[in-house]
Design an enzyme around this catalytic site. Structure first.
Site, PDB file in Angstrom:
ATOM      1  N   VAL A  89       0.875  -1.174   0.000  1.00  0.00           N
ATOM      2  CA  VAL A  89       0.000   0.000   0.000  1.00  0.00           C
ATOM      3  C   VAL A  89       0.911   1.222   0.000  1.00  0.00           C
ATOM      4  CG1 VAL A  89      -1.775   1.307   1.214  1.00  0.00           C
ATOM      5  CG2 VAL A  89      -1.842  -1.199   1.243  1.00  0.00           C
ATOM      6  N   TYR A 128      -0.697  -9.770   9.536  1.00  0.00           N
ATOM      7  CA  TYR A 128      -1.576 -10.770   8.934  1.00  0.00           C
ATOM      8  C   TYR A 128      -2.384 -11.601   9.918  1.00  0.00           C
ATOM      9  CZ  TYR A 128       0.705  -9.345   4.699  1.00  0.00           C
ATOM     10  OH  TYR A 128       1.156  -8.585   3.654  1.00  0.00           O
ATOM     11  N   PHE A 418       8.448 -16.334  -1.564  1.00  0.00           N
ATOM     12  CA  PHE A 418       7.602 -16.053  -2.727  1.00  0.00           C
ATOM     13  C   PHE A 418       6.805 -14.793  -2.490  1.00  0.00           C
ATOM     14  CE2 PHE A 418       5.368 -19.051   0.053  1.00  0.00           C
ATOM     15  CZ  PHE A 418       4.134 -18.464   0.201  1.00  0.00           C
TER      16      PHE A 418
END
EC number: 2.3.1.-
Length: 418
Positions: A89, A128, A418
């Site tokens: 963001v 998260y 990743f």
């Protein structure tokens, strides 16, 4: 300042790829300059429907993408995963709920597709958990002080009939995928690698943002000629003040399917003339490496951190996919404020496998879906989580029962970023 409702969160169009990359680079504090080659490269693997952007007056100010992945559960079964990456963001638009909106869209789509879990590597720890993710694996990096290892300086190769050879990138692309898949099938927490992974890590695909330097590759073959290990490493060509070579070998990745292969490759790295230190790269926290050395203290932990974060989307399929060492029954009250996987579930484990089903029976444990993810791969302890107040025992001893069923003798490990 635009109102949150005025910002459009949606999959990007092909013509918006460059703007999306610019926002991605800006979010990661890299140069916002975007080359045609980078646009072409990213366009080759981005999944259009799963590449989200937040647009304010036509300008991309937040990024998010996901892609299909296979994750190895305890026991070796693969479960389909929604792998999440490239989450940013822009600083001008933080704290407006853009990540929440992108995450909600993606997880809802993953649930509808039938993915069992979602996965990501968290750049920051606090972010998260609020979306139902839990830290399911950890990684450790060691620095080996080669002169202190106690290894025989005359070592010239494995003594078990195997051999080590230097190879090139083409050889790695031929042998690596099958070797890695053999490892992945036995390593809880490991994830699948596609062809592009091998192309990027052997220089076939070269990225503008990561200048390519050809590394060294070494392969271990057993006495029967089977490839059982591969390592990629670089050396820094450092010399001390007195014209003494003091090189550090930095391991990019090392995969091995047998302890013999792993031991041989570490001994090889420590035996290279002019190498005085070896940086191991990210390894499993319970890696055998220190104990391959006569003096384990020569391997000093330099970094230890959470690594793979998991978000369970289907509790029944997740718990039934893995194996268990014991037998027993456990009722879990899973709290999921996002409504994707919450409910009360009865897990029954026996010689014939595991059965998980919704139930109305009294729960033994109440826990957030993120804590369940941390327990699912066998790394976390329900007893410890209860002591921390992150799991609530509704029945005395339920946390100990959970540990007896869910914990594993080896720790999960995800070798990949990743």
């Amino acid at each position: 300042m635009s109102r949150p409702d005025d910002i459009d969160v949606r999959p990007i169009a092909e013509a918006e790829t460059a703007d999306w990359i610019r926002a991605l680079n800006t979010g990661f504090l890299r140069s916002p300059e975007v080359s045609e080659r980078e646009v072409a490269d990213r366009s080759s693997y981005l999944v259009p429907a799963r590449t989200l952007g937040a647009f304010d007056n036509g300008r991309c100010v937040a990024t998010f993408r996901s892609f299909p992945q296979e994750l190895t559960a305890v026991g070796g079964a693969s479960v389909p995963a929604d792998a999440i990456s490239n989450v940013t963001v822009t600083a001008t638009h933080r704290r407006r709920g853009l990540l929440t909106r992108m995450m909600a869209q993606d997880l809802a789509a993953a649930k509808e597709r039938g993915d069992v879990v979602a996965t990501l590597i968290a750049a920051e720890y606090p972010i998260y958990g609020r979306y139902g993710f839990g830290a399911a694996t950890h990684s450790t990096e060691w620095t080996i002080d080669v002169p202190r290892t106690g290894l025989d300086p005359r070592w010239s190769g494995p003594g078990d009939g195997g051999r080590i050879d230097l190879v090139d990138g083409e050889d790695v692309r031929k042998a690596g995928p099958e070797l890695h898949e053999r490892l992945r099938r036995t390593q809880p927490g490991a994830v699948s690698r596609d062809e592009r992974w091998w192309q990027v890590h052997t220089g076939v695909v070269r990225l503008d943002r990561s200048p390519w330097t050809e590394p060294f590759y070494a392969v271990y073959r057993s006495a029967s000629g089977e490839v059982e290990g591969l390592v990629s490493y670089e050396c820094d060509d450092h010399w001390g003040d007195a014209k003494q070579p003091q090189n550090t070998a930095k391991v990019n990745w090392l995969i091995a399917t047998t302890p013999a292969a792993e031991r041989a490759l570490w001994h090889y790295l420590c035996s290279i003339d002019w190498i005085t230190k070896v940086r191991t790269g990210w390894r499993a926290p319970d890696d055998l490496l220190p104990h391959f050395l006569p003096d384990p203290r020569a391997a000093r932990v330099t970094t230890h951190a959470d690594w793979l974060w998991v978000r369970i989307l289907d509790v029944v399929r997740a718990l039934e996919a893995r194996t268990y060492d014991g037998s027993g029954t456990l009722v879990l009250d899973v709290v999921d404020r996002h409504g994707l996987a919450g409910g009360r579930y009865r897990l029954t484990v026996g010689p014939d496998g595991a059965v998980c089903e919704p139930t109305t029976r009294d729960a033994g444990l109440t826990l957030d879906v993120g804590e369940l993810a941390a327990l699912w791969l066998g790394d976390a302890s329900a007893v410890r989580l209860a002591a921390l107040g992150r799991v609530r025992e509704q029945q005395e001893g339920a946390a100990s029962v959970a540990d007896a069923l869910l914990r594993t003798s080896g720790r999960p490990w995800c070798p990949d970023m990743f």
